[in-house]
Design an enzyme around this catalytic site. Structure first.
Site, PDB file in Angstrom:
ATOM      1  N   ALA A   1       0.461   1.859 -15.819  1.00  0.00           N
ATOM      2  CA  ALA A   1       0.050   2.692 -14.912  1.00  0.00           C
ATOM      3  C   ALA A   1      -0.848   3.131 -15.898  1.00  0.00           C
ATOM      4  CB  ALA A   1       0.522   3.703 -14.848  1.00  0.00           C
TER       5      ALA A   1
ATOM      6  N   GLN B   1       0.574  -8.139 -24.154  1.00  0.00           N
ATOM      7  CA  GLN B   1       0.883  -7.701 -24.235  1.00  0.00           C
ATOM      8  C   GLN B   1       2.262  -8.484 -22.914  1.00  0.00           C
ATOM      9  OE1 GLN B   1       1.103  -4.053 -20.798  1.00  0.00           O
ATOM     10  NE2 GLN B   1       1.261  -2.250 -22.914  1.00  0.00           N
TER      11      GLN B   1
ATOM     12  N   LEU C   1       5.325 -10.842 -11.400  1.00  0.00           N
ATOM     13  CA  LEU C   1       5.558  -9.651 -12.126  1.00  0.00           C
ATOM     14  C   LEU C   1       7.054  -8.341 -11.182  1.00  0.00           C
ATOM     15  CD1 LEU C   1       4.517  -6.862 -13.536  1.00  0.00           C
ATOM     16  CD2 LEU C   1       3.424  -6.368 -12.197  1.00  0.00           C
TER      17      LEU C   1
ATOM     18  N   ALA D   1     -19.874 -16.761 -12.435  1.00  0.00           N
ATOM     19  CA  ALA D   1     -20.976 -16.171 -14.091  1.00  0.00           C
ATOM     20  C   ALA D   1     -20.675 -17.553 -15.754  1.00  0.00           C
ATOM     21  CB  ALA D   1     -21.089 -14.940 -14.632  1.00  0.00           C
TER      22      ALA D   1
ATOM     23  N   LYS E   1     -16.516 -14.359  -8.086  1.00  0.00           N
ATOM     24  CA  LYS E   1     -16.363 -15.447  -8.675  1.00  0.00           C
ATOM     25  C   LYS E   1     -15.318 -15.492  -7.136  1.00  0.00           C
ATOM     26  CE  LYS E   1     -13.011 -16.576 -11.744  1.00  0.00           C
ATOM     27  NZ  LYS E   1     -12.274 -17.151 -13.100  1.00  0.00           N
TER      28      LYS E   1
ATOM     29  N   PHE F   1       7.639   6.580 -15.878  1.00  0.00           N
ATOM     30  CA  PHE F   1       7.173   5.212 -15.529  1.00  0.00           C
ATOM     31  C   PHE F   1       6.997   4.622 -17.330  1.00  0.00           C
ATOM     32  CE2 PHE F   1       4.768   1.309 -14.726  1.00  0.00           C
ATOM     33  CZ  PHE F   1       4.804   0.917 -13.207  1.00  0.00           C
TER      34      PHE F   1
ATOM     35  N   THR G   1      -6.680  -6.948  -9.593  1.00  0.00           N
ATOM     36  CA  THR G   1      -6.397  -5.876  -9.098  1.00  0.00           C
ATOM     37  C   THR G   1      -5.728  -5.505  -8.096  1.00  0.00           C
ATOM     38  OG1 THR G   1      -8.562  -4.973 -10.137  1.00  0.00           O
ATOM     39  CG2 THR G   1      -7.254  -3.539  -8.807  1.00  0.00           C
TER      40      THR G   1
ATOM     41  N   ALA H   1     -12.429  -2.722 -11.800  1.00  0.00           N
ATOM     42  CA  ALA H   1     -13.584  -1.647 -12.731  1.00  0.00           C
ATOM     43  C   ALA H   1     -14.861  -2.161 -11.654  1.00  0.00           C
ATOM     44  CB  ALA H   1     -13.340  -2.213 -13.474  1.00  0.00           C
TER      45      ALA H   1
ATOM     46  N   HIS I   1       1.401 -10.328 -19.425  1.00  0.00           N
ATOM     47  CA  HIS I   1       0.721  -9.105 -18.393  1.00  0.00           C
ATOM     48  C   HIS I   1      -0.286  -9.088 -18.934  1.00  0.00           C
ATOM     49  CE1 HIS I   1       1.273  -6.256 -15.188  1.00  0.00           C
ATOM     50  NE2 HIS I   1       1.536  -5.655 -15.727  1.00  0.00           N
TER      51      HIS I   1
ATOM     52  N   HIS J   1       5.559  -7.900 -20.348  1.00  0.00           N
ATOM     53  CA  HIS J   1       5.501  -6.965 -19.761  1.00  0.00           C
ATOM     54  C   HIS J   1       7.350  -7.286 -19.677  1.00  0.00           C
ATOM     55  CE1 HIS J   1       6.975  -4.887 -15.861  1.00  0.00           C
ATOM     56  NE2 HIS J   1       5.700  -4.525 -15.838  1.00  0.00           N
TER      57      HIS J   1
ATOM     58  N   ALA K   1     -15.558  -8.273  -9.611  1.00  0.00           N
ATOM     59  CA  ALA K   1     -15.754  -7.316  -7.847  1.00  0.00           C
ATOM     60  C   ALA K   1     -14.402  -6.753  -8.235  1.00  0.00           C
ATOM     61  CB  ALA K   1     -16.381  -8.383  -7.123  1.00  0.00           C
TER      62      ALA K   1
ATOM     63  N   GLU L   1      -9.688  -4.748 -17.776  1.00  0.00           N
ATOM     64  CA  GLU L   1      -9.271  -6.088 -18.944  1.00  0.00           C
ATOM     65  C   GLU L   1     -10.255  -6.496 -19.528  1.00  0.00           C
ATOM     66  OE1 GLU L   1      -5.056  -8.565 -19.092  1.00  0.00           O
ATOM     67  OE2 GLU L   1      -6.230  -7.867 -17.267  1.00  0.00           O
TER      68      GLU L   1
ATOM     69  N   ARG M   1       6.539  -0.801 -22.932  1.00  0.00           N
ATOM     70  CA  ARG M   1       6.978  -2.149 -22.861  1.00  0.00           C
ATOM     71  C   ARG M   1       7.575  -2.786 -24.162  1.00  0.00           C
ATOM     72  NH1 ARG M   1       2.546  -3.024 -18.093  1.00  0.00           N
ATOM     73  NH2 ARG M   1       3.090  -1.567 -16.820  1.00  0.00           N
TER      74      ARG M   1
ATOM     75  N   ARG N   1      -0.637  -1.368 -24.460  1.00  0.00           N
ATOM     76  CA  ARG N   1      -0.587  -0.496 -23.542  1.00  0.00           C
ATOM     77  C   ARG N   1       0.375   0.431 -22.578  1.00  0.00           C
ATOM     78  NH1 ARG N   1      -1.023  -0.736 -17.534  1.00  0.00           N
ATOM     79  NH2 ARG N   1      -0.387  -3.546 -17.919  1.00  0.00           N
TER      80      ARG N   1
ATOM     81  N   GLU O   1       7.864  -1.904 -13.071  1.00  0.00           N
ATOM     82  CA  GLU O   1       8.378  -1.107 -14.254  1.00  0.00           C
ATOM     83  C   GLU O   1       8.825   0.301 -13.722  1.00  0.00           C
ATOM     84  OE1 GLU O   1       6.316   1.522 -17.456  1.00  0.00           O
ATOM     85  OE2 GLU O   1       5.921  -0.739 -18.261  1.00  0.00           O
TER      86      GLU O   1
ATOM     87  N   SER P   1      -4.145   0.834 -16.352  1.00  0.00           N
ATOM     88  CA  SER P   1      -4.349  -0.255 -16.471  1.00  0.00           C
ATOM     89  C   SER P   1      -5.778  -0.321 -15.412  1.00  0.00           C
ATOM     90  CB  SER P   1      -3.526  -1.614 -16.908  1.00  0.00           C
ATOM     91  OG  SER P   1      -3.294  -1.601 -15.145  1.00  0.00           O
TER      92      SER P   1
END
Length: 638
Positions: free
Chosen positions: A430, A270, A282, A196, A75, A156, A83, A55, A383, A272, A52, A416, A316, A427, A285, A432
């Site tokens: 921005a 990736q 984090l 799950a 979960k 970016f 996100t 996506a 990242h 970061h 949830a 992801e 990156r 990637r 960027e 993602s």
């Protein structure tokens, strides 16, 4: 008011659980294991979404809006999904700051992916990006604004123009709450804090739903569905230093592995460039997009040497490698010269307060730094996972058989957890958040195109859950000598050391051997809590199994790829190996067969008993959806 809303929603959730547990579909199935009996509660839905985050929510309310009876199995409470941690923004060619076009966005993405991305999916994502952002705006997402009221867009990394639509430096937080609030308008059935366990695959290779564990009361639930969407996120916690939440354990790609489905491009991880030194938190960027820059121990803006054009706003992978080179060559910062400085103190205080307030607070809490005076100590940190469950641009999960892509009926993936592949080998920042809403929406739209609400759902007896329950039962009662946390830490340190920013034959071979030993060590795990109600020891052990499946495939795939491309940088194979030498005119060159070059997708499957990984390969899709509307971008030098 908010507390009242939370209490009422929590009460509704509790009632909902009560109905499903006590008065729901037939309490018909009990499964025996070696250690006793487990009751399995059956549910039937038109669609089940696992996860949830951005996506999952976009897929869920998109399906509900089309009339599908939809279950959301997660979960975590939805607004705790990872996100929420995204900071910088979401790309779309709106042209609010400078003239832009989605085709330029397409080409930037292909180039950033180092030509490993599938251009039909990139075409679909970038063309639909402006509509997706305006949709979020209409849902109430409070984008930062320019004086004339239009959405603010910042620079970016890897972009030709400023196209990153931002909500200050808390864009993911804003997006997740916006999507969750929107989802409450629809009749989605939320199963919150349900873990799950496995996909329900029948003998014909059709996915018919998932088996899940209710963390609150320990009951098992079989969700039978015509369509199952995996939106479970990445597996960043396979590494010791990462920006990922502790819940980012690759559950979806691990479930696919246990179902015999190949994962794609797992070697591309990736880093970061700017995680806080020592903490891994984090630092967006967007700081560099607003004018911050990197300094080495000599006070030099070293990125000018590595990318004279884009400098600190290079892709990156390039920035992370450049920082690592500076540190390895003795030009790092601090007493041990083991990190880099990110300088923001030259920026106006008003800009920091308006556009980077979260970063200012994070730097103060985790680095003890006042960004108006001092630089932030930073280091490349894991990242994002470019690899995942292979899909087409519609979100349908694929298998590659006899040189052709085939759809796995009933199974979809987005975010992801999926590999569309719009990000290829690297990637762009921005992209993602854009990936989440575009492909979550695509899953909903194409399910609605191919299916109807109320289509027959398979009977529960078509899907045997015995194997999955036996796996659960074994971990619940395992009584070896290694605590879960100890083995997890060993795995994380192995991945950090042997599948790092720079990779060599020696380190990767050692990593493959060590990961094989660690996978075998799972036979000696010890779980202390034998209960079923809120057994965090058991859940963390199941998550470790998921992480281990992802990590082993990552290491083996990285060892096999004898080139450098995007985030996969080999010191012993420093060049990209394509079907042609694109540094020279291709006229007169002979195209190499797929077996002799590396511009191809890696597909990895795994023997669950031995831990052995089998690799195969799949061609890149170079054609766009409409070559007249958007010509494909041929490979070239980055």
């Amino acid at each position: 008011m908010l507390s009242n809303i939370f209490r009422s929603s929590r009460r509704a959730i509790t009632q909902f659980r009560y109905l499903h547990i006590k008065n729901g579909p037939d309490f018909e199935s009990t499964s025996k294991t070696e250690s006793g009996r487990y009751a399995v509660i059956d549910h039937k839905f038109d669609a089940v979404v696992v996860g949830a985050g951005g996506a999952g929510l976009r897929a869920a309310f998109g399906l509900a809006n089309e009339g599908f009876n939809t279950a959301v199995v997660t979960k975590l409470f939805p607004t705790r999904s990872h996100t929420v941690a995204a900071q910088g923004g979401i790309n779309a060619a709106l042209g609010n700051m400078e003239k832009d076009d989605w085709r330029i966005h397409h080409n930037d993405t292909v180039r950033g992916a180092d030509w490993l991305g599938d251009q039909d999916a990139i075409n679909y994502m970038t063309k639909n990006a402006p509509a997706a952002v305006y949709e979020l705006e209409n849902y109430g997402m409070p984008f930062s604004r320019i004086p004339d009221g239009r959405i603010y867009q910042r620079w970016f990394g890897g972009q030709s123009v400023p196209r990153c639509c931002a909500v200050s430096d808390r864009t993911g937080h804003s997006m997740l709450h916006t999507l969750y609030g929107q989802s409450l308008r629809y009749d989605c059935n939320y199963f919150i804090e349900y873990f799950a366990l496995d996909l329900l695959m029948d003998d014909d290779g059709v996915c018919n739903g998932v088996l899940a564990l209710c963390l609150e009361d320990g009951t098992l639930h079989r969700f039978m569905s015509r369509n199952t969407v995996l939106a479970t996120g990445g597996y960043g916690r396979a590494y010791f230093s990462c920006t990922s939440a502790h819940t980012c354990t690759g559950d979806g790609s691990a479930m696919a592995t246990r179902a015999g489905i190949a994962n794609e491009d797992m070697e591309f991880v990736q880093f970061h460039p700017t995680g806080i030194y020592g903490a891994g938190c984090l630092i967006t960027e967007g700081c560099r997009g607003e004018g911050a820059y990197l300094l080495n121990g000599k006070g030099e803006r070293f990125m000018e040497r590595y990318d004279p054009v884009k400098k600190d706003l290079s892709s990156r992978d390039i920035v992370s490698r450049s920082m690592t080179i500076e540190i390895n060559e003795g030009r790092g910062c601090g007493p041990e010269k083991d990190h880099i400085h990110l300088q923001l103190s030259h920026l106006p205080v008003s800009l920091l307060q308006e556009r980077l307030p979260g970063i200012s607070e994070t730097a103060h809490i985790f680095a003890g730094v006042n960004v108006t005076r001092d630089p932030i100590p930073v280091l490349p940190t894991v990242h994002y996972n470019m690899g995942g469950v292979p899909t087409n641009y519609r979100g349908q999960v694929l298998k590659h058989v006899n040189g052709k892509d085939e759809i796995i009926p009933g199974l979809w993936a987005a975010g992801e957890a999926a590999c569309a592949s719009v990000h290829g080998a690297n990637r762009l920042g921005a992209n993602s958040l854009l990936d989440l809403v575009i492909f979550g929406r695509a899953c909903a739209n194409f399910i609605a195109e191919y299916h109807k609400p109320g289509d027959p759902v398979a009977d529960s007896n078509r899907c045997n859950v015995e194997k999955s329950i036996s796996n659960l039962d074994w971990f619940r009662h395992c009584n070896g000598s290694i605590p879960t946390g100890v083995l997890r830490l060993d795995m994380q340190k192995t991945m950090q050391k042997h599948a790092a920013v720079f990779r060599t034959e020696e380190t990767l071979k050692q990593g493959v051997e060590k990961m094989s030993d660690l996978y075998s060590s799972m036979k000696d795990l010890k779980v202390s809590d034998r209960g079923m109600i809120w057994n965090t020891d058991l859940v963390e052990t199941l998550e470790l199994q998921n992480l281990m499946l992802n990590a082993v495939q990552t290491m083996v795939a990285a060892d096999a790829r004898k080139e450098s491309r995007g985030a996969h940088a080999r010191e012993d194979f420093k060049k990209r190996v394509d079907e042609y030498d694109y540094t020279k005119p291709i006229e007169g060159q002979t195209k190499k067969p797929l077996s002799e070059h590396w511009r191809k997708h890696t597909l990895s499957t795994m023997d669950l008993k031995t831990g052995n990984v089998d690799l195969s390969y799949r061609p890149i899709i170079d054609n766009t959806l409409d070559e007249k509307d958007c010509p494909s971008l041929p490979p070239g030098k980055r």
